[in-house]
Scaffold this motif. Sequence first.
Motif, PDB file in Angstrom:
ATOM      1  N   GLY A 127       0.781  -1.095   0.097  1.00  0.00           N
ATOM      2  CA  GLY A 127       0.044   0.290   0.111  1.00  0.00           C
ATOM      3  C   GLY A 127       0.901   1.239  -0.175  1.00  0.00           C
ATOM      4  N   VAL A 128       1.928   1.224  -0.530  1.00  0.00           N
ATOM      5  CA  VAL A 128       2.840   2.528  -0.607  1.00  0.00           C
ATOM      6  C   VAL A 128       2.885   2.879  -2.022  1.00  0.00           C
ATOM      7  CG1 VAL A 128       5.448   3.143  -0.481  1.00  0.00           C
ATOM      8  CG2 VAL A 128       4.700   1.341   1.065  1.00  0.00           C
ATOM      9  N   LYS A 129       2.554   4.180  -2.194  1.00  0.00           N
ATOM     10  CA  LYS A 129       2.608   4.948  -3.374  1.00  0.00           C
ATOM     11  C   LYS A 129       4.003   5.236  -3.814  1.00  0.00           C
ATOM     12  CE  LYS A 129      -1.920   7.325  -2.608  1.00  0.00           C
ATOM     13  NZ  LYS A 129      -2.094   6.884  -1.131  1.00  0.00           N
ATOM     14  N   VAL A 130       4.202   5.308  -5.109  1.00  0.00           N
ATOM     15  CA  VAL A 130       5.400   5.683  -5.578  1.00  0.00           C
ATOM     16  C   VAL A 130       5.645   6.814  -6.829  1.00  0.00           C
ATOM     17  CG1 VAL A 130       7.429   4.686  -7.174  1.00  0.00           C
ATOM     18  CG2 VAL A 130       6.003   2.932  -5.742  1.00  0.00           C
ATOM     19  N   VAL A 131       6.740   7.495  -6.392  1.00  0.00           N
ATOM     20  CA  VAL A 131       7.171   8.450  -7.491  1.00  0.00           C
ATOM     21  C   VAL A 131       8.482   7.927  -8.086  1.00  0.00           C
ATOM     22  CG1 VAL A 131       7.684  10.906  -7.883  1.00  0.00           C
ATOM     23  CG2 VAL A 131       6.048  10.386  -6.260  1.00  0.00           C
ATOM     24  N   TRP A 132       8.584   7.789  -9.306  1.00  0.00           N
ATOM     25  CA  TRP A 132       9.932   7.466  -9.783  1.00  0.00           C
ATOM     26  C   TRP A 132      10.438   8.541 -10.704  1.00  0.00           C
ATOM     27  CZ3 TRP A 132      12.540   3.659  -7.287  1.00  0.00           C
ATOM     28  CH2 TRP A 132      13.875   3.339  -7.839  1.00  0.00           C
ATOM     29  N   GLY A 133      11.746   8.775 -10.862  1.00  0.00           N
ATOM     30  CA  GLY A 133      12.009   9.913 -11.827  1.00  0.00           C
ATOM     31  C   GLY A 133      12.718   9.220 -13.141  1.00  0.00           C
ATOM     32  N   THR A 134      12.462  10.023 -14.126  1.00  0.00           N
ATOM     33  CA  THR A 134      13.227   9.741 -15.421  1.00  0.00           C
ATOM     34  C   THR A 134      14.760  10.217 -15.315  1.00  0.00           C
ATOM     35  OG1 THR A 134      12.620  11.955 -16.360  1.00  0.00           O
ATOM     36  CG2 THR A 134      11.501   9.993 -16.887  1.00  0.00           C
ATOM     37  N   ASP A 135      15.690   9.391 -15.971  1.00  0.00           N
ATOM     38  CA  ASP A 135      17.235   9.711 -15.652  1.00  0.00           C
ATOM     39  C   ASP A 135      17.764  10.104 -17.094  1.00  0.00           C
ATOM     40  OD1 ASP A 135      19.666   9.512 -14.912  1.00  0.00           O
ATOM     41  OD2 ASP A 135      19.467   7.524 -14.197  1.00  0.00           O
ATOM     42  N   TRP A 136      18.904  10.374 -16.838  1.00  0.00           N
ATOM     43  CA  TRP A 136      19.699  10.944 -18.233  1.00  0.00           C
ATOM     44  C   TRP A 136      21.011  10.496 -18.524  1.00  0.00           C
ATOM     45  CZ3 TRP A 136      18.320  14.231 -13.919  1.00  0.00           C
ATOM     46  CH2 TRP A 136      19.293  14.209 -12.899  1.00  0.00           C
ATOM     47  N   CYS A 137      21.511  10.535 -19.608  1.00  0.00           N
ATOM     48  CA  CYS A 137      22.824   9.918 -20.192  1.00  0.00           C
ATOM     49  C   CYS A 137      23.772  10.557 -19.332  1.00  0.00           C
ATOM     50  CB  CYS A 137      23.202  10.325 -21.494  1.00  0.00           C
ATOM     51  SG  CYS A 137      21.944   9.467 -22.681  1.00  0.00           S
ATOM     52  N   ILE A 144      25.391   2.739 -28.505  1.00  0.00           N
ATOM     53  CA  ILE A 144      23.827   2.780 -28.896  1.00  0.00           C
ATOM     54  C   ILE A 144      23.253   1.850 -27.985  1.00  0.00           C
ATOM     55  CG2 ILE A 144      22.262   1.855 -30.602  1.00  0.00           C
ATOM     56  CD1 ILE A 144      23.730   4.416 -31.297  1.00  0.00           C
ATOM     57  N   ALA A 145      23.773   0.713 -27.471  1.00  0.00           N
ATOM     58  CA  ALA A 145      23.349  -0.134 -26.619  1.00  0.00           C
ATOM     59  C   ALA A 145      22.883   0.422 -25.097  1.00  0.00           C
ATOM     60  CB  ALA A 145      24.069  -1.666 -26.183  1.00  0.00           C
ATOM     61  N   ARG A 146      23.637   1.314 -24.818  1.00  0.00           N
ATOM     62  CA  ARG A 146      23.311   2.090 -23.509  1.00  0.00           C
ATOM     63  C   ARG A 146      22.373   2.997 -23.542  1.00  0.00           C
ATOM     64  NH1 ARG A 146      29.389   2.562 -20.753  1.00  0.00           N
ATOM     65  NH2 ARG A 146      30.040   0.311 -20.645  1.00  0.00           N
ATOM     66  N   LYS A 147      22.526   3.718 -24.750  1.00  0.00           N
ATOM     67  CA  LYS A 147      21.550   4.697 -25.102  1.00  0.00           C
ATOM     68  C   LYS A 147      20.082   4.189 -25.137  1.00  0.00           C
ATOM     69  CE  LYS A 147      24.477   8.112 -27.083  1.00  0.00           C
ATOM     70  NZ  LYS A 147      25.262   8.447 -28.325  1.00  0.00           N
ATOM     71  N   SER A 148      19.951   2.970 -25.742  1.00  0.00           N
ATOM     72  CA  SER A 148      18.720   2.170 -25.964  1.00  0.00           C
ATOM     73  C   SER A 148      18.125   1.768 -24.557  1.00  0.00           C
ATOM     74  CB  SER A 148      18.926   0.931 -26.752  1.00  0.00           C
ATOM     75  OG  SER A 148      17.706   0.533 -27.191  1.00  0.00           O
ATOM     76  N   ALA A 149      18.989   1.332 -23.687  1.00  0.00           N
ATOM     77  CA  ALA A 149      18.791   0.985 -22.150  1.00  0.00           C
ATOM     78  C   ALA A 149      18.209   2.175 -21.626  1.00  0.00           C
ATOM     79  CB  ALA A 149      19.781   0.482 -21.775  1.00  0.00           C
ATOM     80  N   LEU A 150      18.723   3.219 -21.700  1.00  0.00           N
ATOM     81  CA  LEU A 150      18.339   4.381 -21.007  1.00  0.00           C
ATOM     82  C   LEU A 150      16.951   4.921 -21.501  1.00  0.00           C
ATOM     83  CD1 LEU A 150      19.100   6.745 -18.793  1.00  0.00           C
ATOM     84  CD2 LEU A 150      19.413   8.057 -20.820  1.00  0.00           C
ATOM     85  N   TYR A 151      17.051   5.082 -22.739  1.00  0.00           N
ATOM     86  CA  TYR A 151      15.657   5.759 -23.137  1.00  0.00           C
ATOM     87  C   TYR A 151      14.614   4.682 -23.357  1.00  0.00           C
ATOM     88  CZ  TYR A 151      18.641   9.756 -24.535  1.00  0.00           C
ATOM     89  OH  TYR A 151      19.538  10.679 -24.684  1.00  0.00           O
ATOM     90  N   GLY A 152      14.741   3.518 -23.407  1.00  0.00           N
ATOM     91  CA  GLY A 152      13.748   2.502 -23.286  1.00  0.00           C
ATOM     92  C   GLY A 152      13.169   2.371 -22.019  1.00  0.00           C
ATOM     93  N   THR A 153      14.116   2.562 -21.066  1.00  0.00           N
ATOM     94  CA  THR A 153      13.376   2.679 -19.802  1.00  0.00           C
ATOM     95  C   THR A 153      12.989   3.649 -19.045  1.00  0.00           C
ATOM     96  OG1 THR A 153      15.502   1.270 -18.781  1.00  0.00           O
ATOM     97  CG2 THR A 153      14.181   2.303 -17.167  1.00  0.00           C
ATOM     98  N   ASN A 154      13.260   5.040 -19.897  1.00  0.00           N
ATOM     99  CA  ASN A 154      12.366   6.164 -19.404  1.00  0.00           C
ATOM    100  C   ASN A 154      11.004   6.063 -20.220  1.00  0.00           C
ATOM    101  OD1 ASN A 154      14.315   7.383 -17.967  1.00  0.00           O
ATOM    102  ND2 ASN A 154      15.200   8.803 -19.436  1.00  0.00           N
TER     103      ASN A 154
END
Length: 402
Positions: A127-137, A144-154
Amino acid sequence: MDATAAAVTYGKKDLLSFVTLGDSRTQFNGNIRQEDVSGGGDAITKLDRGYMTWAQVLLRQRMRWIKNGGVGGDTTAMMLARTDALLDLNPGWLIGFGVINSVNSDVPSATIISELGQIFDKCAARGVKVVWGTDWCSTSTNTIARKSALYGTNEWLRQQVGVRPDFYLADYATAIVDPTTGTPYAALASDNLHQDGPGGLRMARQLVKVLSPLIPPSDRLIVSNLDTTNLLLNGMFEGDGGTGRATTWASGTGGTATYAKVARTDGVPGFWQQVTVSGATGSRLREDLLPGVAGSWVEGDKVRFEIEFETDAAGWNASQFYAGIQVFGATGILHATDCVHSSGTAAQTDRPESGICRTPAITIGAGATTVRVYVTLVGDGTYRVARARLFKATYLPPQCVD
């Protein structure tokens, strides 16, 4: 587990309390509890580069921070491993941020998303509410693989707002990233990864956009000097004495300071204490409290200081603005500050328009001769303060008495 069983298992929940979870950028909010101070330090410091520190100020301390669970270098797998311990503190909210250490360790987005999903599922089950933040490079997000992981997660995080009840998104990346480089603007994060003071305040504004409509207003500030929870002599800044400065409040040294009493026009009775400083290098407004005064502090008291403020845009050229407690004559922890500048980082050049500073709790040690509360602006600017209180930590809910 149904709601009744959950209440029995986890106990009554403080719905306005929260824990933070993340990597070094969450750790940089600073210490919020005396037991978190390590290495023989003498200060409990909430830092001006902390996004949660500033969000609390801008939210006027409407929420109660149980524990800062930011750990430098943490991946999402490490955060997942620490989630249960934080949830065992029975918070109302988990406020989290940070996937870059996983991204730059070549963890694919599918794995990061799975680990975040497990964190969010654990919160939902309790029953805990969540706020999560988008990240940056960062500068290491260079494949390309790392950028794909970041933007895909965002992108996945943005989608969760529509599919997970009680899940909210703080879009930090939108507020802090240089669109040309994908990393934060240098003026906001001088190493292109970790936010400095201006970046922390900008992130805080994004978080406040999310939280402010969800958290009921509840300043808890004093309305009279007769308030017996207040250990200060003149928290309402009454009197003048011909100096423009309220009685019992003193001026420090460094630069010049001009004082004035300004009538409030916001429907709150009383006055603002206005302070205009030029070339200030230290505190120019403080009250010292001696022991032995009826209703004052005694050794062993655990106390916090809170004060309401607003600032003027005209003439603002400050590098630091914070509030604190200092204990003289004792040993151990002697300082507790809210939004103090983080040494060795870029100056806090952004201006907080208004809010409430509240320090962490500090125990007054044996041998203490004076307890001082103060407000410090380093540089030039005008600020107004009102309704100050030094109060025993027992006036907050038990899980917040740190």
